[in-house]
Design an enzyme around this catalytic site. Structure first.
Site, mmCIF file in Angstrom:
data_model
loop_
_atom_site.group_PDB
_atom_site.id
_atom_site.type_symbol
_atom_site.label_atom_id
_atom_site.label_comp_id
_atom_site.label_asym_id
_atom_site.label_seq_id
_atom_site.Cartn_x
_atom_site.Cartn_y
_atom_site.Cartn_z
ATOM 1 N N LEU A 82 0.855 -1.172 0.000
ATOM 2 C CA LEU A 82 0.000 0.000 0.000
ATOM 3 C C LEU A 82 0.899 1.232 0.000
ATOM 4 O O LEU A 82 1.979 1.226 0.594
ATOM 5 C CB LEU A 82 -0.893 0.032 1.252
ATOM 6 C CG LEU A 82 -1.902 -1.100 1.420
ATOM 7 C CD1 LEU A 82 -2.588 -0.989 2.778
ATOM 8 C CD2 LEU A 82 -2.934 -1.095 0.310
ATOM 9 N N ASP A 83 0.451 2.303 -0.655
ATOM 10 C CA ASP A 83 1.198 3.554 -0.616
ATOM 11 C C ASP A 83 1.330 4.030 0.832
ATOM 12 O O ASP A 83 0.509 3.707 1.694
ATOM 13 C CB ASP A 83 0.483 4.635 -1.431
ATOM 14 C CG ASP A 83 0.422 4.307 -2.914
ATOM 15 O OD1 ASP A 83 1.272 3.534 -3.387
ATOM 16 O OD2 ASP A 83 -0.483 4.832 -3.583
ATOM 17 N N ARG A 84 2.354 4.840 1.082
ATOM 18 C CA ARG A 84 2.638 5.312 2.440
ATOM 19 C C ARG A 84 1.408 5.928 3.100
ATOM 20 O O ARG A 84 1.123 5.676 4.269
ATOM 21 C CB ARG A 84 3.779 6.332 2.384
ATOM 22 C CG ARG A 84 4.182 6.887 3.739
ATOM 23 C CD ARG A 84 5.424 7.752 3.613
ATOM 24 N NE ARG A 84 5.871 8.210 4.918
ATOM 25 C CZ ARG A 84 5.491 9.359 5.470
ATOM 26 N NH1 ARG A 84 4.682 10.178 4.803
ATOM 27 N NH2 ARG A 84 5.926 9.705 6.664
ATOM 28 N N ARG A 133 -5.129 5.800 -7.839
ATOM 29 C CA ARG A 133 -5.042 7.260 -7.888
ATOM 30 C C ARG A 133 -4.871 7.753 -9.324
ATOM 31 O O ARG A 133 -5.501 8.731 -9.739
ATOM 32 C CB ARG A 133 -3.893 7.716 -6.999
ATOM 33 C CG ARG A 133 -4.096 7.325 -5.536
ATOM 34 C CD ARG A 133 -2.790 7.289 -4.760
ATOM 35 N NE ARG A 133 -2.184 8.612 -4.653
ATOM 36 C CZ ARG A 133 -0.935 8.793 -4.217
ATOM 37 N NH1 ARG A 133 -0.173 7.764 -3.893
ATOM 38 N NH2 ARG A 133 -0.462 10.022 -4.136
#
Length: 229
Positions: free
Chosen positions: A61-63, A162
């Site tokens: 997962l992105d930060r 995104r």
């Protein structure tokens, strides 16, 4: 290796499913060698894979994306999970609050993604090295200026949700890179991995886990429902 508390929603001798908070990177990267989820997972017994800095990790997962991740605790579990990922047999669902109104109640975005030609930190459809990417979305709630979407990944490219949602003019609220920064008072993108479902790679058990929205996203959703910006 770093001892730090983990929010575990499932645990057995083979697997962990962790509820990752926003603000924590999954694994070490440029300029960040400590404070990562991977370091904490090593301390908790995650195993598997050829990269010691990414023990047992088969997806990420992105930060600043929160939510559920499954992690292996053995080489056998790692290979089994990686096989499930390759066959697209791990269901990964997200909640995304987007700015704008979708043109249909559900849809599929099928558009290759790669490193952007002009901005090396961004991913884009404008790339010299495209990789196939497929995202499914469904409208959950239509609001005055926003829409709450359920999003399901078929592939798992970096920043996929995104980038894909921005490409159809539905940028993610709070996203400083592709969307609307600080929308609804958000300090990060409104993106949460809310559901994970898969067949256990070693026991065959059907596992389905859910994670509620964190408090910061609940507050932003309440503001969106009230018609605020």
């Amino acid at each position: 290796r770093e001892e730090r508390p983990l929010d575990l929603v499932y645990e057995d001798e083979h697997l962990l499913v962790v509820n990752k908070p926003a603000g924590i990177s999954v694994h070490p990267g440029a300029g960040r060698s400590s404070g990562t989820l991977a370091n904490a997972l090593v301390a908790y017994g995650a195993r598997g894979g050829e990269a010691p800095e990414r023990p047992g990790i088969v997806h990420r997962l992105d930060r600043n994306t929160s939510g559920l991740m499954v992690v292996a605790r053995s080489e056998a579990a790692f290979l089994g999970l990686r096989r499930l990922v390759r066959r697209r047999e791990i269901e990964r669902e997200y909640l995304a609050l987007v700015h704008g109104r979708p043109r249909s109640r559900k849809g599929t975005i099928e558009a290759p993604i790669g490193r952007d030609r002009r901005h090396p930190t961004k991913r884009s459809l404008e790339t010299d090295k495209p990789h196939s990417a497929v995202t499914h979305f469904e409208l959950r709630e239509l609001l005055a200026r926003h829409a709450l979407l359920g999003v399901r990944l078929e592939t798992g490219r970096t920043h996929q949700i995104r980038v894909h949602l921005a490409a159809i003019n539905l940028p993610v609220a709070g996203d400083p890179l592709y969307g609307v920064a600080h929308d609804l008072g958000l300090e990060r993108q409104f993106l949460h991995a809310c559901r994970l479902a898969f067949r256990h790679p070693l026991t065959g058990e059907e596992i389905e886990l859910v994670s509620p929205l964190p408090a910061d996203l609940e507050r932003a959703l309440a503001r969106a429902r009230a018609g605020e910006r």
